[in-house]
Design a protein around this motif. Structure first.
Motif, PDB file in Angstrom:
ATOM      1  N   ALA A  87       0.745  -1.197  -0.173  1.00 56.16           N
ATOM      2  CA  ALA A  87      -0.136   0.041   0.089  1.00 56.16           C
ATOM      3  C   ALA A  87       0.899   1.365  -0.068  1.00 56.16           C
ATOM      4  O   ALA A  87       2.147   1.160   0.549  1.00 56.16           O
ATOM      5  N   THR A  88       0.186   2.097  -0.499  1.00 55.01           N
ATOM      6  CA  THR A  88       1.102   3.539  -0.643  1.00 55.01           C
ATOM      7  C   THR A  88       0.396   4.668   0.372  1.00 55.01           C
ATOM      8  O   THR A  88      -0.737   4.968   0.261  1.00 55.01           O
ATOM      9  N   VAL A  89       1.286   4.586   1.322  1.00 56.71           N
ATOM     10  CA  VAL A  89       0.417   5.710   2.690  1.00 56.71           C
ATOM     11  C   VAL A  89       1.354   6.864   2.403  1.00 56.71           C
ATOM     12  O   VAL A  89       2.798   6.910   2.375  1.00 56.71           O
ATOM     13  N   PHE A  90       0.655   8.081   2.307  1.00 56.14           N
ATOM     14  CA  PHE A  90       1.104   9.487   1.870  1.00 56.14           C
ATOM     15  C   PHE A  90       0.472  10.558   2.476  1.00 56.14           C
ATOM     16  O   PHE A  90      -0.720  10.496   2.893  1.00 56.14           O
ATOM     17  N   THR A  91       1.152  11.804   2.313  1.00 52.16           N
ATOM     18  CA  THR A  91       0.460  13.061   3.072  1.00 52.16           C
ATOM     19  C   THR A  91      -0.081  13.946   1.851  1.00 52.16           C
ATOM     20  O   THR A  91       0.760  14.109   0.911  1.00 52.16           O
ATOM     21  N   HIS A  92      -1.208  14.430   2.154  1.00 48.56           N
ATOM     22  CA  HIS A  92      -1.700  15.405   1.287  1.00 48.56           C
ATOM     23  C   HIS A  92      -0.804  16.607   0.868  1.00 48.56           C
ATOM     24  O   HIS A  92      -0.458  16.801  -0.325  1.00 48.56           O
ATOM     25  N   SER A  93      -0.167  17.193   1.721  1.00 45.39           N
ATOM     26  CA  SER A  93       0.332  18.338   1.601  1.00 45.39           C
ATOM     27  C   SER A  93       1.785  18.021   0.692  1.00 45.39           C
ATOM     28  O   SER A  93       2.458  19.196   0.385  1.00 45.39           O
ATOM     29  N   ALA A  94       2.245  16.766   1.086  1.00 47.10           N
ATOM     30  CA  ALA A  94       3.537  16.769   0.249  1.00 47.10           C
ATOM     31  C   ALA A  94       3.445  16.257  -1.177  1.00 47.10           C
ATOM     32  O   ALA A  94       4.419  15.971  -1.919  1.00 47.10           O
ATOM     33  N   VAL A  95       2.290  16.411  -1.804  1.00 48.04           N
ATOM     34  CA  VAL A  95       2.039  16.109  -3.268  1.00 48.04           C
ATOM     35  C   VAL A  95       1.561  17.370  -3.991  1.00 48.04           C
ATOM     36  O   VAL A  95       0.343  17.349  -4.162  1.00 48.04           O
ATOM     37  N   PRO A  96       2.230  18.152  -4.295  1.00 47.41           N
ATOM     38  CA  PRO A  96       1.819  19.383  -5.131  1.00 47.41           C
ATOM     39  C   PRO A  96       1.113  19.262  -6.384  1.00 47.41           C
ATOM     40  O   PRO A  96       0.026  20.043  -6.511  1.00 47.41           O
ATOM     41  N   ALA A  97       1.351  18.219  -7.088  1.00 49.14           N
ATOM     42  CA  ALA A  97       0.628  18.164  -8.342  1.00 49.14           C
ATOM     43  C   ALA A  97      -0.803  17.535  -7.990  1.00 49.14           C
ATOM     44  O   ALA A  97      -1.648  18.129  -8.713  1.00 49.14           O
ATOM     45  N   LEU A  98      -1.036  17.017  -6.892  1.00 48.88           N
ATOM     46  CA  LEU A  98      -2.269  16.409  -6.694  1.00 48.88           C
ATOM     47  C   LEU A  98      -3.249  17.721  -6.604  1.00 48.88           C
ATOM     48  O   LEU A  98      -4.139  17.852  -7.023  1.00 48.88           O
ATOM     49  N   VAL A 311       8.608   7.426   1.697  1.00 50.88           N
ATOM     50  CA  VAL A 311       8.814   6.618   0.370  1.00 50.88           C
ATOM     51  C   VAL A 311       7.176   6.618  -0.409  1.00 50.88           C
ATOM     52  O   VAL A 311       7.161   6.841  -1.506  1.00 50.88           O
ATOM     53  N   GLY A 312       6.048   6.533   0.412  1.00 51.05           N
ATOM     54  CA  GLY A 312       4.801   6.891  -0.032  1.00 51.05           C
ATOM     55  C   GLY A 312       4.680   8.321  -0.652  1.00 51.05           C
ATOM     56  O   GLY A 312       4.025   8.345  -1.901  1.00 51.05           O
ATOM     57  N   ASN A 313       5.366   9.513  -0.183  1.00 44.85           N
ATOM     58  CA  ASN A 313       5.029  10.602  -0.534  1.00 44.85           C
ATOM     59  C   ASN A 313       6.017  10.349  -2.106  1.00 44.85           C
ATOM     60  O   ASN A 313       5.388  11.205  -3.101  1.00 44.85           O
ATOM     61  N   GLU A 314       6.846   9.831  -2.255  1.00 41.47           N
ATOM     62  CA  GLU A 314       7.663  10.073  -3.217  1.00 41.47           C
ATOM     63  C   GLU A 314       6.868   9.395  -4.432  1.00 41.47           C
ATOM     64  O   GLU A 314       7.009   9.542  -5.667  1.00 41.47           O
ATOM     65  N   ARG A 315       6.225   8.024  -4.305  1.00 36.13           N
ATOM     66  CA  ARG A 315       5.880   7.263  -5.078  1.00 36.13           C
ATOM     67  C   ARG A 315       4.430   8.255  -5.700  1.00 36.13           C
ATOM     68  O   ARG A 315       3.910   8.192  -6.963  1.00 36.13           O
ATOM     69  N   ALA A 316       3.688   8.558  -4.553  1.00 37.70           N
ATOM     70  CA  ALA A 316       2.313   9.758  -4.852  1.00 37.70           C
ATOM     71  C   ALA A 316       2.714  10.938  -5.816  1.00 37.70           C
ATOM     72  O   ALA A 316       2.095  11.224  -6.737  1.00 37.70           O
ATOM     73  N   ASN A 317       3.936  11.395  -5.525  1.00 37.92           N
ATOM     74  CA  ASN A 317       4.649  12.487  -6.567  1.00 37.92           C
ATOM     75  C   ASN A 317       4.681  12.012  -7.789  1.00 37.92           C
ATOM     76  O   ASN A 317       4.235  12.828  -8.720  1.00 37.92           O
ATOM     77  N   ALA A 318       5.346  10.888  -7.829  1.00 38.40           N
ATOM     78  CA  ALA A 318       5.397  10.652  -9.268  1.00 38.40           C
ATOM     79  C   ALA A 318       4.318  10.255 -10.000  1.00 38.40           C
ATOM     80  O   ALA A 318       4.234  10.545 -11.123  1.00 38.40           O
ATOM     81  N   ILE A 319       3.203   9.842  -9.521  1.00 39.79           N
ATOM     82  CA  ILE A 319       1.982   9.300 -10.281  1.00 39.79           C
ATOM     83  C   ILE A 319       1.402  10.792 -10.318  1.00 39.79           C
ATOM     84  O   ILE A 319       0.734  10.986 -11.565  1.00 39.79           O
ATOM     85  N   ALA A 320       1.503  11.739  -9.573  1.00 40.51           N
ATOM     86  CA  ALA A 320       0.558  12.933  -9.501  1.00 40.51           C
ATOM     87  C   ALA A 320       1.221  13.800 -10.711  1.00 40.51           C
ATOM     88  O   ALA A 320       0.663  14.383 -11.590  1.00 40.51           O
TER      89      ALA A 320
END
Length: 335
Positions: A87-98, A311-320
């Motif tokens: 699972a990808t656990v990430f924080t909202h504020s860490a994904v600017p593109a989202l 790690v979750g933030n990095e993955r979420a950022n790449a997708i976003a």
């Protein structure tokens, strides 16, 4: 039927779910959503879990003790069985593109549509603020961005959250009609989650301070349950309509011991509130014991917990970033 499709081909589905870090998760969350997330993860559905820290500000002037609360939330996820390897656990504020998706998405819905959203109306009614910020009205569209940034196509929800999924479907459909096919229209996976009352007889809630948190000790749990509301009838029955407080306690014991609530009530019989509370306390503490042990083990290594989020933030950022690039290309803004 959607459940059969998930069973037949779980890898076809991508789920986005999560929580606002406004306090510790509790038994209502466990039986309402957390167990279902673990079930979907274990079936092979791709799971994204968002810690929606920006959305704390929808009904609060400031976000207090946010780092501590975020880390506590992640500890709860790990304790119940969310696996950071799957699972990808990430924080909202860490994904600017989202969050940048919010701008074009807002252009696709009207102010009356946002104002009519029943969840927004309920949040406004219970807001801690003297006046509601603009962020509150964008809440459903921000959730649409949360779901669509990773092209989530399955959203597990209770019936009260269906309007949020409908807004997300509307945003996806209107974007695709206006700019070309980019987003799936996610389907709602309805949860038959039981409704548990808090110790005061009202809906179990972090803000009402009437909940038993997953991180509570066995002694704290016993103390909280000892003060739980019941009624004057000594004979214990399971009758949610006429005896909601007693029935909620019976249901909690049943869920924790994997039995029918009617069986639990019959076993207690004329034992009264004291026997009921003793039964519930024993069932809850036994059920939570392995989760508490896992939580304590992870809590002793917060560096590892922070690494999971990183790690979750990095993955979420790449997708976003990829999704935002598609959006900009579709809108003719890739210059």
């Amino acid at each position: 039927m959607l459940a059969n499709q998930i069973q037949a081909d779980p890898a076809r589905f991508r789920v986005l779910t999560g929580d606002r870090p406004t306090g510790p998760l509790h038994l209502g969350h466990l039986f309402g959503t957390l167990q279902n997330r673990v079930r979907l993860q274990d079936m092979g559905v791709e799971l994204f879990v968002i810690v929606a820290d920006y959305q704390v500000l929808t009904d609060r002037d400031v976000a207090d003790r946010l780092r501590e609360t975020v880390e506590g939330l992640v500890l709860d996820y790990l304790a119940v069985g969310i696996d950071p390897e799957r699972a990808t656990v990430f924080t909202h504020s860490a994904v600017p593109a989202l969050n940048q998706l919010l701008l074009p998405f807002l252009s696709l819905v009207s102010v009356p549509e946002l104002s009519r959203n029943p969840t927004v109306k309920d949040e406004i009614a219970h807001s801690r603020q003297s006046s509601v910020s603009g962020l509150m009205y964008t809440y459903p569209v921000h959730q649409a961005a949360d779901i669509l940034f990773c092209k989530g196509n399955l959203v597990p929800v209770g019936r009260d959250q269906l309007p949020h999924v409908e807004i997300t479907r509307t945003v996806a459909r209107r974007f695709n009609e206006r700019y070309g096919p980019v987003f799936p229209e996610p389907e709602a996976l309805l949860s038959a989650a039981p409704v548990l009352l808090g110790t005061d007889g009202q809906k179990m809630s972090k803000s009402r301070q009437n909940a038993i948190s997953l991180g509570a000790t066995a002694d704290e749990t016993a103390r909280l349950l000892k003060g739980a509301r019941t009624d004057a009838d000594r004979h214990i029955t399971y009758d949610p309509v006429n005896r909601p407080e007693v029935s909620s306690l019976v249901l909690l014991a049943a869920l924790c011991s994997d039995r029918a609530p009617e069986e639990v009530a019959a076993e207690i019989g004329d034992g009264g509130a004291a026997a009921l509370k003793r039964t519930v306390t024993e069932a809850v503490n036994e059920f939570l014991a392995p989760m508490r042990a896992r939580r304590a083990a992870y809590g002793a290594d917060l560096a590892y917990v922070r690494k999971i989020v990183q790690v979750g933030n990095e993955r979420a950022n790449a997708i976003a970033d990829r999704t935002l690039a598609e959006v900009r290309a579709a809108m003719g803004m890739d210059y």
